[in-house]
Scaffold this motif. Structure first.
Motif, PDB file in Angstrom:
ATOM      1  N   THR A 129       1.002  -1.177   0.139  1.00  0.00           N
ATOM      2  CA  THR A 129      -0.216   0.261  -0.060  1.00  0.00           C
ATOM      3  C   THR A 129       1.025   1.261   0.065  1.00  0.00           C
ATOM      4  O   THR A 129       1.816   1.192   0.809  1.00  0.00           O
ATOM      5  CB  THR A 129      -0.775  -0.153   0.752  1.00  0.00           C
ATOM      6  N   TYR A 130       0.674   2.028  -0.213  1.00  0.00           N
ATOM      7  CA  TYR A 130       0.969   3.812  -0.116  1.00  0.00           C
ATOM      8  C   TYR A 130      -0.002   4.378  -0.079  1.00  0.00           C
ATOM      9  O   TYR A 130      -1.164   4.416  -0.404  1.00  0.00           O
ATOM     10  CB  TYR A 130       1.276   3.930  -1.815  1.00  0.00           C
ATOM     11  N   PRO A 131       0.891   5.824   0.228  1.00  0.00           N
ATOM     12  CA  PRO A 131       0.010   7.359   0.290  1.00  0.00           C
ATOM     13  C   PRO A 131      -0.453   7.381  -1.101  1.00  0.00           C
ATOM     14  O   PRO A 131      -0.217   7.236  -2.141  1.00  0.00           O
ATOM     15  CB  PRO A 131       0.533   8.481   0.650  1.00  0.00           C
ATOM     16  N   PRO A 132      -2.338   7.578  -1.758  1.00  0.00           N
ATOM     17  CA  PRO A 132      -2.559   7.702  -2.643  1.00  0.00           C
ATOM     18  C   PRO A 132      -2.091   8.869  -3.205  1.00  0.00           C
ATOM     19  O   PRO A 132      -2.806   9.571  -4.706  1.00  0.00           O
ATOM     20  CB  PRO A 132      -3.876   7.436  -3.023  1.00  0.00           C
ATOM     21  N   GLY A 133      -1.707  10.109  -2.330  1.00  0.00           N
ATOM     22  CA  GLY A 133      -1.464  11.329  -2.535  1.00  0.00           C
ATOM     23  C   GLY A 133      -3.595  11.764  -3.250  1.00  0.00           C
ATOM     24  O   GLY A 133      -4.515  11.703  -2.780  1.00  0.00           O
ATOM     25  N   SER A 134      -2.959  12.872  -4.899  1.00  0.00           N
ATOM     26  CA  SER A 134      -4.414  13.772  -5.272  1.00  0.00           C
ATOM     27  C   SER A 134      -4.697  12.764  -5.783  1.00  0.00           C
ATOM     28  O   SER A 134      -6.205  13.104  -6.149  1.00  0.00           O
ATOM     29  CB  SER A 134      -3.958  14.560  -6.293  1.00  0.00           C
ATOM     30  N   THR A 135      -4.900  11.980  -6.096  1.00  0.00           N
ATOM     31  CA  THR A 135      -5.745  10.492  -6.652  1.00  0.00           C
ATOM     32  C   THR A 135      -7.093  10.110  -6.108  1.00  0.00           C
ATOM     33  O   THR A 135      -8.314  10.166  -6.272  1.00  0.00           O
ATOM     34  CB  THR A 135      -4.928   9.424  -7.024  1.00  0.00           C
ATOM     35  N   PHE A 136      -6.690  10.276  -4.484  1.00  0.00           N
ATOM     36  CA  PHE A 136      -7.373  10.587  -3.306  1.00  0.00           C
ATOM     37  C   PHE A 136      -8.942  11.271  -3.738  1.00  0.00           C
ATOM     38  O   PHE A 136      -9.729  11.323  -2.419  1.00  0.00           O
ATOM     39  CB  PHE A 136      -7.182  10.060  -2.280  1.00  0.00           C
ATOM     40  N   LYS A 137      -8.640  11.937  -4.116  1.00  0.00           N
ATOM     41  CA  LYS A 137      -8.999  13.787  -4.053  1.00  0.00           C
ATOM     42  C   LYS A 137     -10.542  13.081  -5.516  1.00  0.00           C
ATOM     43  O   LYS A 137     -11.189  13.920  -4.694  1.00  0.00           O
ATOM     44  CB  LYS A 137      -8.891  14.881  -5.372  1.00  0.00           C
ATOM     45  N   VAL A 138     -10.681  11.557  -5.625  1.00  0.00           N
ATOM     46  CA  VAL A 138     -11.538  10.998  -6.426  1.00  0.00           C
ATOM     47  C   VAL A 138     -13.034  11.259  -5.880  1.00  0.00           C
ATOM     48  O   VAL A 138     -13.810  11.452  -5.482  1.00  0.00           O
ATOM     49  CB  VAL A 138     -11.364  10.552  -7.786  1.00  0.00           C
ATOM     50  N   VAL A 139     -11.925  10.727  -4.221  1.00  0.00           N
ATOM     51  CA  VAL A 139     -12.754  10.033  -3.325  1.00  0.00           C
ATOM     52  C   VAL A 139     -13.254  10.841  -2.696  1.00  0.00           C
ATOM     53  O   VAL A 139     -14.667  11.223  -2.050  1.00  0.00           O
ATOM     54  CB  VAL A 139     -12.117   9.160  -1.666  1.00  0.00           C
ATOM     55  N   THR A 140     -12.661  11.683  -1.958  1.00  0.00           N
ATOM     56  CA  THR A 140     -13.094  13.357  -1.576  1.00  0.00           C
ATOM     57  C   THR A 140     -13.948  14.153  -2.274  1.00  0.00           C
ATOM     58  O   THR A 140     -15.121  14.655  -1.211  1.00  0.00           O
ATOM     59  CB  THR A 140     -11.834  13.868  -1.171  1.00  0.00           C
ATOM     60  N   ALA A 141     -14.235  14.214  -3.286  1.00  0.00           N
ATOM     61  CA  ALA A 141     -14.940  14.938  -4.265  1.00  0.00           C
ATOM     62  C   ALA A 141     -16.572  13.950  -4.589  1.00  0.00           C
ATOM     63  O   ALA A 141     -17.172  15.187  -4.554  1.00  0.00           O
ATOM     64  CB  ALA A 141     -14.481  15.264  -5.704  1.00  0.00           C
ATOM     65  N   ALA A 142     -16.526  12.684  -4.262  1.00  0.00           N
ATOM     66  CA  ALA A 142     -17.803  11.872  -4.747  1.00  0.00           C
ATOM     67  C   ALA A 142     -18.480  11.502  -3.246  1.00  0.00           C
ATOM     68  O   ALA A 142     -19.664  12.186  -2.648  1.00  0.00           O
ATOM     69  CB  ALA A 142     -17.361  10.395  -4.607  1.00  0.00           C
ATOM     70  N   ALA A 143     -17.572  11.946  -2.081  1.00  0.00           N
ATOM     71  CA  ALA A 143     -17.715  12.424  -0.786  1.00  0.00           C
ATOM     72  C   ALA A 143     -18.599  12.975  -0.842  1.00  0.00           C
ATOM     73  O   ALA A 143     -19.937  14.155  -0.040  1.00  0.00           O
ATOM     74  CB  ALA A 143     -17.107  12.302   0.426  1.00  0.00           C
ATOM     75  N   ALA A 144     -18.621  14.526  -1.042  1.00  0.00           N
ATOM     76  CA  ALA A 144     -18.462  16.443  -0.830  1.00  0.00           C
ATOM     77  C   ALA A 144     -20.137  15.861  -1.402  1.00  0.00           C
ATOM     78  O   ALA A 144     -20.845  17.071  -1.159  1.00  0.00           O
ATOM     79  CB  ALA A 144     -17.602  16.640  -1.058  1.00  0.00           C
ATOM     80  N   LEU A 145     -20.219  15.355  -2.584  1.00  0.00           N
ATOM     81  CA  LEU A 145     -20.914  15.456  -3.307  1.00  0.00           C
ATOM     82  C   LEU A 145     -22.406  14.473  -2.844  1.00  0.00           C
ATOM     83  O   LEU A 145     -23.565  14.896  -3.432  1.00  0.00           O
ATOM     84  CB  LEU A 145     -20.717  15.192  -4.645  1.00  0.00           C
ATOM     85  N   ASP A 146     -22.071  13.716  -2.771  1.00  0.00           N
ATOM     86  CA  ASP A 146     -22.900  12.740  -1.720  1.00  0.00           C
ATOM     87  C   ASP A 146     -23.850  13.409  -0.622  1.00  0.00           C
ATOM     88  O   ASP A 146     -24.943  13.255  -0.172  1.00  0.00           O
ATOM     89  CB  ASP A 146     -22.847  11.152  -2.087  1.00  0.00           C
ATOM     90  N   ALA A 147     -22.701  13.693   0.195  1.00  0.00           N
ATOM     91  CA  ALA A 147     -23.291  14.503   1.027  1.00  0.00           C
ATOM     92  C   ALA A 147     -23.806  16.051   0.692  1.00  0.00           C
ATOM     93  O   ALA A 147     -24.023  16.328   1.662  1.00  0.00           O
ATOM     94  CB  ALA A 147     -22.367  14.960   2.620  1.00  0.00           C
ATOM     95  N   GLY A 148     -23.796  16.694  -0.396  1.00  0.00           N
ATOM     96  CA  GLY A 148     -24.320  17.746  -0.181  1.00  0.00           C
ATOM     97  C   GLY A 148     -23.513  19.137  -0.425  1.00  0.00           C
ATOM     98  O   GLY A 148     -24.158  20.454  -0.333  1.00  0.00           O
ATOM     99  N   VAL A 149     -22.608  18.955  -0.032  1.00  0.00           N
ATOM    100  CA  VAL A 149     -21.539  19.985   0.893  1.00  0.00           C
ATOM    101  C   VAL A 149     -21.337  20.614  -0.431  1.00  0.00           C
ATOM    102  O   VAL A 149     -21.206  21.772   0.015  1.00  0.00           O
ATOM    103  CB  VAL A 149     -20.774  19.315   1.129  1.00  0.00           C
ATOM    104  N   VAL A 150     -20.993  20.329  -2.094  1.00  0.00           N
ATOM    105  CA  VAL A 150     -20.394  20.742  -2.987  1.00  0.00           C
ATOM    106  C   VAL A 150     -22.124  20.500  -3.807  1.00  0.00           C
ATOM    107  O   VAL A 150     -22.532  19.516  -4.429  1.00  0.00           O
ATOM    108  CB  VAL A 150     -19.450  20.108  -3.496  1.00  0.00           C
ATOM    109  N   LYS A 151     -22.602  21.444  -4.055  1.00  0.00           N
ATOM    110  CA  LYS A 151     -23.583  21.524  -4.900  1.00  0.00           C
ATOM    111  C   LYS A 151     -23.335  21.651  -6.450  1.00  0.00           C
ATOM    112  O   LYS A 151     -24.241  20.981  -7.164  1.00  0.00           O
ATOM    113  CB  LYS A 151     -25.050  22.056  -4.269  1.00  0.00           C
ATOM    114  N   ASP A 152     -23.288  22.741  -6.286  1.00  0.00           N
ATOM    115  CA  ASP A 152     -22.457  23.549  -8.268  1.00  0.00           C
ATOM    116  C   ASP A 152     -21.085  22.736  -8.031  1.00  0.00           C
ATOM    117  O   ASP A 152     -20.071  23.744  -7.841  1.00  0.00           O
ATOM    118  CB  ASP A 152     -22.896  24.494  -8.458  1.00  0.00           C
ATOM    119  N   LEU A 153     -20.539  22.074  -9.486  1.00  0.00           N
ATOM    120  CA  LEU A 153     -19.262  22.521  -9.315  1.00  0.00           C
ATOM    121  C   LEU A 153     -18.162  24.019  -9.653  1.00  0.00           C
ATOM    122  O   LEU A 153     -16.926  23.524  -9.608  1.00  0.00           O
ATOM    123  CB  LEU A 153     -18.599  21.782 -10.516  1.00  0.00           C
ATOM    124  N   ASP A 154     -19.206  24.589 -10.121  1.00  0.00           N
ATOM    125  CA  ASP A 154     -18.648  25.856 -10.935  1.00  0.00           C
ATOM    126  C   ASP A 154     -18.601  26.798  -9.799  1.00  0.00           C
ATOM    127  O   ASP A 154     -18.284  28.373 -10.278  1.00  0.00           O
ATOM    128  CB  ASP A 154     -18.941  25.862 -12.041  1.00  0.00           C
TER     129      ASP A 154
END
Length: 484
Positions: free
Chosen positions: A211-236
């Motif tokens: 296993t490795y620290p995934p670095g910025s590739t993990f931002k995919v997971v973070t963005a998905a979590a924020a979108l699912d939770a409604g923390v982010v509603k508009d990408l722009d």
């Protein structure tokens, strides 16, 4: 005279009874002890008296058996040893078995009961069935593209088919030739000592065992979590994200490798890979929602098998807010295998669903009859379908307008995410270069491949990057799969 004959007959009968009782005692009470006695070589001799079944890639064997003419007659051969070593493992007369050679050993060696024509047939005939074959899911073109892309570097590649979970490539470099370990003589012992003493650990399957620290590739997971939770509603919509960002409860300031991250939109931050935006986003989403999403992708699952065991990827949940910020950008204690990050990319490409990865398509008897098939695989939801659509947009932006341009394939739709992961004491180690991606051919209805590449080394810290080092390798693998 008759009396003496009668006495002799009784005595002989007693001897026969004693013999039968002793035989029963040995076979019933002490059979396990005799079987496990190191001096008992009957099973070992029988095991190597016939060729071993083969492991197949695209219908062709990548293993074989060589008749040595010795007491342990057949040795394993590997015509393309280093290329497929992370898949096959080794089968050694001296050191046992690993990888598919281990998990499928009973079938390959012919002792699996399912290979017998009739129940208990071999018990009566004292025979041994011919070894069965293992048909893998590996795409030979993708495997070779990954291997040749990594040839001069240390790292790993995993590629999966998003719609099924089939593993299309599994490569780890540096690799080794499993044939060197097949025998039981000085050659095998010398190779074993040399391989285990090598600081580059060529027998380590980096694609699934490290296993490795995934670095910025993990931002995919973070963005998905924020979108699912409604923390982010508009990408722009502009975010309230200072640059630098002071980690909550500390004086530590987090900075970015790119300019233009202050108050950037999520779309801009994803393309530029802004640490400050996603660290703050992870804190706003909260540890519970971040954990839930990470685990839905496959993190914190220590029991993944393909069929051999995959090291567990982890997202630490016992964190404070500052640690959560770092975890959300793939640092702190966040760790992932390349196979896990390929599953993250596959979930985005697959409409938010994660298919359990697998390496064995089916097993067959020596004559070709099917013994078992992979069948349908378990599916779980990693994110809402609407979130997956927006994540596809973000990942396409990275390839079309951002740091992943070297992964672009003419005529295909490609999404990706770069990552450069810090590690070592005080982040002193050469960063790991990551790239995760998926690709859909111009005439395809769905994505055909998802890839994760990690490269461990470079000449110096300034020459390694996800977009420059890992993305071209991912592109070669995706092109190999999409090529008609």
């Amino acid at each position: 005279m008759t009396r003496h004959i009668r006495h002799a007959a009784v005595f002989c009968a007693l001897l026969l009874v004693a013999l039968l009782v002793n035989a029963a005692r040995v076979q019933v009470l002490h059979a396990d002890a005799y079987d496990s006695n190191p001096a008992n070589r009957r099973d070992t001799i029988a095991r190597y008296q016939q060729p071993r079944g083969d492991i197949l890639v695209d219908g062709r064997p990548v293993t074989g058996s060589r008749d040595t003419g010795e007491h342990l007659r057949y040795e394993r051969t590997y015509p393309l040893g280093p290329l497929y070593a992370p898949v096959t493992g080794f089968a050694s007369q001296e050191y046992g078995t690993t990888q598919l050679e281990h998990t499928e050993d009973r079938l390959l060696s012919g002792v699996a009961p399912v290979l017998a024509p009739l129940p208990l047939w071999n018990e009566f005939t004292r025979s041994r069935n011919a070894g069965g074959d293992v048909v893998t899911t590996i795409d030979p073109a993708a495997q070779r593209a990954a291997y040749e892309g990594l040839r001069s570097r240390k790292g790993a590649v995993a590629a999966v088919e998003p719609s099924t979970g089939r593993i299309l490539a599994l490569v780890s470099v540096p690799s080794y030739d499993p044939a060197l370990l097949s025998g039981n003589g000085a050659t095998a012992r010398d190779a074993w000592a040399r391989l285990n003493a090598d600081p580059d650990r060529p027998m380590l399957n980096r694609a699934v065992q490290r296993t490795y620290p995934p670095g910025s590739t993990f931002k995919v997971v973070t963005a998905a979590a924020a979108l699912d939770a409604g923390v982010v509603k508009d990408l722009d919509e502009r975010t309230d994200s200072p640059d630098p960002y002071t980690l909550p409860g500390t004086r530590t300031r987090l900075v970015n490798g790119a300019k233009g991250c202050a108050d950037a939109t999520v779309r801009e931050a994803f393309v530029l890979s802004c640490n400050t935006v996603f660290a703050k986003l992870g804190v706003a989403t909260g540890v519970d929602r971040m954990r839930e999403t990470a685990e839905s992708f496959g993190f914190n699952d220590g029991d993944v098998r393909i069929p051999f065991r995959v090291a567990g990827s982890t997202f630490d949940t016992s964190v404070d807010r500052a640690q959560l910020a770092l975890s959300s950008i793939g640092q702190y204690n966040t760790r992932a295998t390349p196979l896990q990050m390929a599953m993250v990319a596959a979930a985005v490409a697959g409409g938010g669903q994660v298919r359990e990865p697998y390496l064995v398509e089916r097993t067959t008897r020596a004559g070709g009859g099917t013994v078992s098939t992979a069948g349908s695989r378990p599916v779980r939801r990693a994110m809402f379908p609407a979130t997956a659509i927006r994540m596809r947009e973000l990942m396409r932006g990275v390839v079309e307008d951002g740091t992943g341009k070297k992964a672009a394939i003419p005529g295909a739709v490609v999404g990706g995410k770069t990552g450069t992961a810090q590690h070592g004491l005080g982040n002193s180690g050469t960063p790991y270069a990551w790239f995760i991606s998926w690709a859909q051919g111009g005439e395809d209805m769905e994505a055909k491949v998802a890839v994760a590449v990690v490269v461990e080394d470079a000449a110096n810290r300034r020459t390694i990057s996800g977009g420059g080092t890992a993305a071209p390798i991912a592109r070669a693998v995706m092109e190999a799969v999409l090529k008609p």
